[in-house]
Design an enzyme around this catalytic site. Sequence first.
Site: not given
Length: 317
Positions: A3, A107, A208
């Site tokens: 979204e 990533c 992360e």
Amino acid sequence: PSEKVPMTMTRVAELASQVLPPGVLNIVHGDAKCAQALVEHAGVRAIAFVGTSMVAEQIYKRATELGKRVLALGGAKNHLVALPDCDVEMTAQDVVNSFAGCAGERCMAASVLLVVGEQPELVERIVAKARALEPGSDGARAMGPVIDDAAVTRITLSIARAESEGAELLLDGRSEPSFAERRARGGFWIGPSVIRHTASTDSALHDEIFGPVLSILHCPTFDAALEVENANCYGNAACVYTQSGAHAEYFTQRFEASMIGVNVGVPVPREPFSFGGMHRSKFGSCDITGDAAIEFFSFRRKITTKWSMATEKSWMN
């Protein structure tokens, strides 16, 4: 699609509609509730997902309970290892491209640089090249914004935590003038940061962060660097910088990662080789591209036949 970034895949669908029959590709917009409905729907037989490891694992467990085929890609903590014989200029540029490209929000971005031995020139060149980046989207030295204000807050807090744990900020993206000025005018801007750690337990070496932040840790030996890389719970990408084929072989055979580079900081495999991680970077048995993707998105059909012998002899039998 997410979204937060719905427009790109909407445009892809618009272009695809010019060549694909109606109904082959459909775009459904929504948040977690919408995603859950797709996972639960009896008409959906396979689920592919990219996101955090926590959500990827949840989707994998629920969809497999329902008997669906699942490939859920999760997070990453990609390590680069710079050996004493690396090409300093090439390595420095490649490291910056890897951790700051796409503002670190991909990533395959590097997040940890393990420097074997003392290499002050390499570290200085990395900091200088990162400091030369400018806010924007055009030009070789341009770096764009992060996705939203929540990302700015997360990255800022991660840098502050690293500082409180005793790490040294070689470059503080929170206060880089050009990025701070753009942020003051509106927008989700934060400059590149380079952090030097002395303790392998520092949170920035494990969490992360998903932003333009590079953590540097010095390691005394090859095996010490491998121990750090292989101890992380993810297994997406790893790279070694060296001019020695023997050294490259030593690391590529020992990295606990699925996509490995030699002097390539973003080691995305080229087709027909497939893209995908291991450990907590992937939940499922296939990769998302290449021949593995064909296996995932299709079924093998085996046909066994038998015929009676021909009654008349000819050149054909």
